[in-house]
Design a protein around this motif. Structure first.
Motif, short mmCIF file in Angstrom:
data_model
loop_
_atom_site.label_atom_id
_atom_site.label_comp_id
_atom_site.label_asym_id
_atom_site.label_seq_id
_atom_site.Cartn_x
_atom_site.Cartn_y
_atom_site.Cartn_z
N MET A 1 33.81 4.70 -55.16
CA MET A 1 32.68 4.03 -55.94
C MET A 1 32.05 3.35 -54.73
N ALA A 2 30.59 3.29 -54.89
CA ALA A 2 29.86 2.55 -53.93
C ALA A 2 30.13 1.30 -53.81
N GLY A 3 30.02 0.31 -52.72
CA GLY A 3 30.23 -0.78 -52.55
C GLY A 3 31.69 -1.32 -52.64
N VAL A 4 32.82 -0.39 -52.69
CA VAL A 4 34.19 -0.56 -53.03
C VAL A 4 34.89 -0.48 -51.44
N SER A 5 35.42 -1.26 -50.73
CA SER A 5 35.94 -1.14 -49.55
C SER A 5 37.57 -0.56 -49.88
N ARG A 6 37.66 0.10 -48.59
CA ARG A 6 39.07 0.69 -48.91
C ARG A 6 40.06 -0.36 -48.49
N PRO A 7 41.10 -0.25 -48.92
CA PRO A 7 42.35 -1.26 -48.65
C PRO A 7 42.67 -1.20 -47.07
N LEU A 8 43.18 -2.53 -46.43
CA LEU A 8 43.40 -2.53 -45.22
C LEU A 8 44.84 -1.86 -45.20
N ARG A 9 45.08 -0.69 -44.13
CA ARG A 9 46.25 0.04 -43.95
C ARG A 9 47.17 -0.66 -43.16
N VAL A 10 48.52 -0.97 -43.57
CA VAL A 10 49.38 -1.56 -42.65
C VAL A 10 50.57 -0.69 -42.51
N LEU A 11 51.08 -0.78 -41.20
CA LEU A 11 52.17 -0.08 -40.60
C LEU A 11 53.53 -1.02 -40.50
N VAL A 12 54.50 -0.94 -41.04
CA VAL A 12 55.45 -1.97 -40.95
C VAL A 12 56.69 -1.40 -39.82
N ALA A 48 53.89 7.67 -35.69
CA ALA A 48 53.46 6.73 -37.03
C ALA A 48 52.04 6.29 -37.19
N ALA A 49 51.43 5.95 -35.78
CA ALA A 49 50.30 5.60 -35.89
C ALA A 49 49.27 6.78 -36.05
N ASP A 50 49.59 7.83 -35.31
CA ASP A 50 48.84 9.15 -35.80
C ASP A 50 48.75 9.57 -37.01
N ALA A 51 50.02 9.42 -37.65
CA ALA A 51 50.15 10.07 -39.11
C ALA A 51 49.48 8.99 -40.15
N TYR A 52 49.45 7.79 -39.88
CA TYR A 52 48.96 7.01 -40.83
C TYR A 52 47.81 6.26 -40.65
N ALA A 53 47.35 6.30 -39.38
CA ALA A 53 45.98 5.43 -39.00
C ALA A 53 46.14 4.05 -39.40
N PRO A 54 46.94 3.16 -39.16
CA PRO A 54 46.84 1.83 -39.66
C PRO A 54 45.80 1.01 -39.09
N ASP A 55 45.40 0.18 -39.79
CA ASP A 55 44.34 -0.87 -39.43
C ASP A 55 45.17 -1.97 -38.69
N VAL A 56 46.49 -2.37 -39.28
CA VAL A 56 47.16 -3.43 -38.85
C VAL A 56 48.79 -2.87 -38.67
N VAL A 57 49.40 -3.45 -37.53
CA VAL A 57 50.95 -3.15 -37.49
C VAL A 57 51.61 -4.24 -37.33
N LEU A 58 52.55 -4.54 -38.25
CA LEU A 58 53.54 -5.76 -38.50
C LEU A 58 54.79 -5.22 -37.55
#
Length: 220
Positions: A1-12, A48-58
Motif C-alpha cells: 500500500m502506498a505510504g506504508v513503510s516496511r518494518p525495520l529488519r533486525v538480525l539477532v 545471515a546478513a546475505d540471507a536476511y538483509a537486516p537494517d540493524v544487527v543486535l
C-alpha cells in the motif's frame, strides 16, 4: 500500500539460545520492527546478513568462535552495511571503545529495559548512535580524566629546558643512562644530573614516573 513503510529488519546474534529467543519475541511484537533471522556465533553473521538483509544487527560481544567486535568490523566493511548495536553483559571500557572503533552504532547492556532496546533499534536505523546512559557517563569521565592528564603533563614538561626534554624522551623510551649519554653526546654523570633535576622540578619519585608523564603528554 502506498505510504506504508516496511518494518525495520533486525538480525539477532548471540550464542545463548534463550537470549536470542527472548530478544526475538520482544522485538517481533513491536509495530514497525521484524526479527528476520538469528545467528549463534560471529562466524555465522556474513551468511545471515546475505540471507536476511537486516537494517540493524543486535550483536553479542563474547562468542566462542568469532567475537562480536570482529564480526562487527567485518559487517561494517561491507557495501551498504547494516547498523550494529552491541548488546552484552560486559561493560569494560576497552570493550566499549573497541566496539565503537569497529563501527558499532550503539552499545547497550543486556539489563537495558526492553523499551530502550526498541528505541535504540529505531534510533540507529535512523542514523543516530546510541549508548546506555551508564556507559556514556563512564566514557565522558574517562575522556575528562585523559584530557586532564594530558594538559597537566604538557604543562609540567613545558617547565623543562630543551636538554631536559630530550632526556625525558630518552627515559620514556627505556634508555639507560649510558645509552642516553651516547645518544645525546654527554657524560653519564651529566645524564644523572639531568635526571635528578627533572625529578626535583616535576616533583616525581623515579624514572618510571618520568616515563608515565611523557606517555600522558602523548610523547611516548
Amino acid at each position: 500500500m502506498a505510504g506504508v513503510s516496511r518494518p525495520l529488519r533486525v538480525l539477532v546474534v548471540d550464542d545463548d539460545a534463550l537470549v536470542r529467543a527472548g530478544l526475538s519475541m520482544m522485538l517481533d511484537g513491536i509495530h514497525g520492527i521484524a526479527v528476520v533471522g538469528e545467528a549463534a556465533d560471529g562466524d555465522e553473521v556474513p551468511a545471515a546478513a546475505d540471507a536476511y538483509a537486516p537494517d540493524v544487527v543486535l550483536m553479542d560481544l563474547r562468542m566462542p568462535r568469532v567475537d562480536g567486535i570482529t564480526a562487527t568490523r567485518r559487517l561494517r566493511s561491507r557495501r551498504h552495511p547494516p547498523e550494529v548495536i552491541v548488546l552484552t553483559t560486559f561493560d569494560a571500557d576497552e570493550d566499549i571503545l573497541h566496539a565503537l572503533r569497529a563501527g558499532a552504532a550503539g552499545f547497550l547492556l543486556k539489563d537495558t529495559p526492553p523499551a530502550r532496546i526498541v528505541e535504540a533499534v529505531r534510533r540507529v536505523a535512523a542514523g543516530d548512535p546510541v549508548l546506555s546512559p551508564r556507559i556514556t557517563r563512564r566514557l565522558m569521565d574517562r575522556a575528562a580524566v585523559q584530557a586532564g592528564a594530558y594538559q597537566r603533563a604538557r604543562a609540567a614538561l613545558a617547565t623543562l629546558s630543551p636538554r631536559e626534554h630530550e632526556v625525558v624522551l630518552a627515559v620514556a623510551r627505556g634508555r639507560t643512562n649510558a645509552e642516553i649519554a651516547a645518544e645525546l653526546y654527554m657524560k653519564v654523570t651529566t645524564v644523572k644530573a639531568h635526571v635528578s633535576h627533572i625529578l626535583t622540578k616535576l616533583e616525581l619519585d623515579n624514572r618510571t614516573q618520568i616515563a608515565l608523564l611523557a606517555h600522558d603528554a602523548g610523547l611516548a
